[in-house]
Structures are given as C-alpha cells and as structure tokens.
Design a protein around this motif. Sequence first.
Motif, short mmCIF file in Angstrom:
data_model
loop_
_atom_site.label_atom_id
_atom_site.label_comp_id
_atom_site.label_asym_id
_atom_site.label_seq_id
_atom_site.Cartn_x
_atom_site.Cartn_y
_atom_site.Cartn_z
N THR A 5 0.70 -1.11 0.07
CA THR A 5 0.13 -0.01 0.21
C THR A 5 0.68 1.26 -0.17
O THR A 5 2.07 1.16 0.16
N ASP A 6 0.30 2.34 -0.15
CA ASP A 6 0.73 3.75 -0.25
C ASP A 6 0.23 4.42 1.13
O ASP A 6 -0.85 4.83 1.06
N SER A 7 1.18 4.08 2.22
CA SER A 7 0.38 4.58 3.62
C SER A 7 1.35 5.04 4.36
O SER A 7 2.86 4.88 4.41
N LEU A 8 0.90 5.81 5.57
CA LEU A 8 1.71 6.06 6.70
C LEU A 8 1.64 5.11 7.67
O LEU A 8 0.35 4.70 8.03
N VAL A 9 2.64 4.68 8.47
CA VAL A 9 2.47 3.65 9.60
C VAL A 9 2.65 4.22 10.64
O VAL A 9 3.93 5.07 10.89
N VAL A 10 2.03 4.15 11.79
CA VAL A 10 2.06 5.03 12.90
C VAL A 10 2.21 3.72 14.02
O VAL A 10 1.38 2.89 14.28
N HIS A 11 3.47 3.57 14.47
CA HIS A 11 3.81 2.43 15.51
C HIS A 11 3.71 3.12 16.67
O HIS A 11 4.59 4.10 17.12
N ILE A 12 2.93 2.64 17.67
CA ILE A 12 2.82 3.09 19.18
C ILE A 12 3.47 2.25 19.92
O ILE A 12 3.35 0.95 19.87
N VAL A 13 4.39 2.67 20.87
CA VAL A 13 5.16 1.83 21.83
C VAL A 13 4.73 2.58 23.14
O VAL A 13 4.57 3.70 23.16
N ASP A 14 5.00 1.71 24.32
CA ASP A 14 4.71 1.98 25.62
C ASP A 14 6.16 2.37 26.14
O ASP A 14 6.97 1.23 26.13
N LEU A 15 6.40 3.60 26.68
CA LEU A 15 7.64 3.88 26.94
C LEU A 15 7.94 3.27 28.14
O LEU A 15 9.36 2.90 28.57
N PHE A 16 7.02 2.87 29.06
CA PHE A 16 7.44 2.05 30.31
C PHE A 16 7.70 0.76 30.10
O PHE A 16 8.46 0.13 30.86
N ASP A 17 7.39 -0.04 28.85
CA ASP A 17 7.86 -1.25 28.33
C ASP A 17 8.46 -1.18 26.93
O ASP A 17 7.87 -1.76 26.11
N PHE A 18 9.27 -0.30 26.67
CA PHE A 18 9.83 -0.06 25.30
C PHE A 18 10.34 -1.22 24.57
O PHE A 18 9.63 -1.61 23.51
N GLU A 19 11.13 -2.02 25.25
CA GLU A 19 11.62 -3.19 24.77
C GLU A 19 10.60 -4.21 24.31
O GLU A 19 10.92 -5.25 23.51
N GLY A 20 9.57 -4.38 25.29
CA GLY A 20 8.63 -5.25 25.34
C GLY A 20 7.60 -5.08 24.34
O GLY A 20 6.68 -5.95 24.09
N SER A 21 7.33 -3.75 23.85
CA SER A 21 6.33 -3.43 23.06
C SER A 21 6.66 -2.94 21.79
O SER A 21 5.63 -2.81 20.68
N ILE A 22 7.98 -2.93 21.42
CA ILE A 22 8.39 -2.48 19.96
C ILE A 22 8.24 -3.65 19.00
O ILE A 22 8.36 -4.85 19.73
N ILE A 23 7.49 -3.64 17.95
CA ILE A 23 7.49 -4.76 17.02
C ILE A 23 8.83 -5.00 16.26
O ILE A 23 9.29 -4.26 15.56
N SER A 24 9.17 -6.28 16.92
CA SER A 24 10.55 -6.52 16.27
C SER A 24 10.42 -7.20 14.71
O SER A 24 9.23 -7.99 14.35
#
Length: 373
Positions: A73-92
């Motif tokens: 697609t031709d889109s903007l991707v907004v990836h929301i992460v939790d600062l309190f659990d940064f490494e646990g919520s970022i999509i690897s």
Amino acid sequence: MPDTQETRQRCAGCGIALQFERPDLPGYVPESARSRDSVICQRCFRIKNYNDASTVAIDQDDFLRMLGGIASTDSLVVHIVDLFDFEGSIISGLQRFVGNNPVLLVVNKIDLLPKVTNWNRLRNWVQKQARLNGLKVADVVLCSARRKIGFDKVVERVAELRGHRDVYVVGATNVGKSTLINRLIADYSDLNRELTVSRYPGTTLDAIRIPLDDGKSIIDTPGIVYRSRLSEIVPRESLNAVMPEKPLKPLTYQLNAGQTIFLGGLVRFDFVEGERQSFTIYVSSALPVHRTKRERADELYAAHRGELLSPPSREALDDMPPWTRHSLRLPKHAELDIFVSGMGWIQANGKTGALVDIYAPKGVKVLLRDSML
C-alpha cells in the motif's frame, strides 16, 4: 453460519465480525442490542460498563497476513510503543512488513516519568533503541494519550507525513493504541464512534477501518500479544499492581553484595558480586518491594509467597510459569538499566561493575540496556 448482512456487520468497538447465535464465541450480540445505531459486541459492552473482559485469542497467522499487506500500500504507518515497556512493546521486524512506507514512532505514557526528565536525552535514547531494533523512523513523537501531553504534535506529524494516504496504526497490546486513535478520529473525522479502550490485552480483535473526511482511512490493527511481557501473563487481578497509572516514584537502595530484593511475588533481584552501590527501581508504586539477605531469600519466598510477597496470590503463582534465572554482568563505567518486560527496570548507579541475578517467570524478556534516564 450463513453469510448474511447481519453476520458481515462488525463491532464498532473492537472490529470483530458480529454474530447472533453463540454467546460463548467472540462477536456475540444479544437480541436487545441489535437495533442500536452503533452496535457493539457483548464483550465490548462489558468492558465499557463493568471493566470486565473475557479472554479471546487472536489468530496470529491472520494478523501477520494483515501486517504483511501494508508493504503493498501507499500508507503512513504509525507505530505506538509503551515507554514504560519499550523493548517489550516495539514490534521486532516491523521494517520488513511496511516496505518503503514511512514510519512515525509514537512513544506513549511519558506522563509516567519524573517531571525532571531530560526530554532531549530521552528522545535521543528512543531513536537509538529504535535503530538497535532495526526500525527506520521518519520521526519520533513523545506523548501521553491519557494526559493529553504532546498529542497536538502527534496530530501535526500525522498530517505532515501522510499527505493524502491511509494511516495504519500498529502496536502491541496495552500501549494506548485505541486511546490515541480515538483522539485522531476526533481531529480527522466527523464519525461519531469510539474504539473500545481497556487495560486488558487484545481488546481490538480485528482490523477496524475508520473513514476520514478526505476519503482515506485510519486502519487500526489488533494489538500483538507478546507473551514475553510480564503484564501479559500475570493474573488479571494483578494487572493494577504491575501496570502503573500514576507517575513512577523511583526507589533507591544502597546494597551490599549478598542482598536480595523481591518485587511482589513476581520477580527477584540478587546482588551477587560487586562493591557497595545503589540501584534505583522504576516499577508501579502498587507493587510492594521487600529487601532481605540473599542467604534467607529462598526460605522467605517459600514461606511467604502469595502473602508478604504478593501479588499475585499463592494460588495464582502456582498457575504461572516457573522462575528462570538470568545472570547479568554489569561492566565498569557503564550506565545501564536491568529491564524486565512488563514490570519496569532497575537502574544501576554504581558504574563500578557488578554481577546480578534476575529471577522472572519463564519466557519473560530480561535484558541490559543503556539507561533511559
């Protein structure tokens, strides 16, 4: 069930296909609710009105197929992460799914950090951690959806980066995704609806396409459930103790080698070797912290797990995965955090080197990282 107009309707709260025959399955709507203008499933109704939710699993294969379609697609991707659990919520591995589409990294829950936080340093830290996770971002925005801090900047950057494109919103469970989308709906659309917002994992059950005034859409995808986060495996009644809602109150302990700290009955921290030094604990203020001598730790845990050392209860602890020990060597002169996904982190202040052991439920992510603060 036949493919009728009724069965093709979707819940206005979580996006699941509605069905009208099986109360025990996702998407059920009772007879009394079918004539409403904006129909929500029984599960969303219970979340909104009683703060109660049943556990519903999402087919991860379907989710990956959905995510994999973004690259075409031709889109903007907004990836929301939790600062309190940064490494646990970022999509690897997110980068391989989004193709050449720009990614706006929205870092939520900054309201949990102390007011004296150096925000420029924090922003630099986030950018570095994103790179370490293989993510190329067009920009980083720090915000708090709950406190309405920095949200004007989120809206501004979404407008600048998306142009005339759809917006895909992705994130793990419980990062504040639906809360942020509800704010975007208010700014970009006259649509009179809200997504279901809950503390419980997996509230959004299917992709929800929200039409915008310019003919494009915001697409809210289901939250990914990472079982490597402590917050995903604790009993529901313990979530309030693990997931903070108020600003963190750091607890600093001067420790000698041979001392142990219990974080409720969930995690154990042993200072095994090193000079006397301080460690600062960043966890929810509702999670009790107990210090003892390492030589007494096993006996104390056996006698008081689920009681003095709680949450959770002894019965709930029996249902959780057994502890795994993580031995971590802290090198000299390094500014490091000991991160436990879904619970918080322990900042090592000594810079003199140390050996520590972390005991956490099997499968929970435990790692060393550059200090956030």
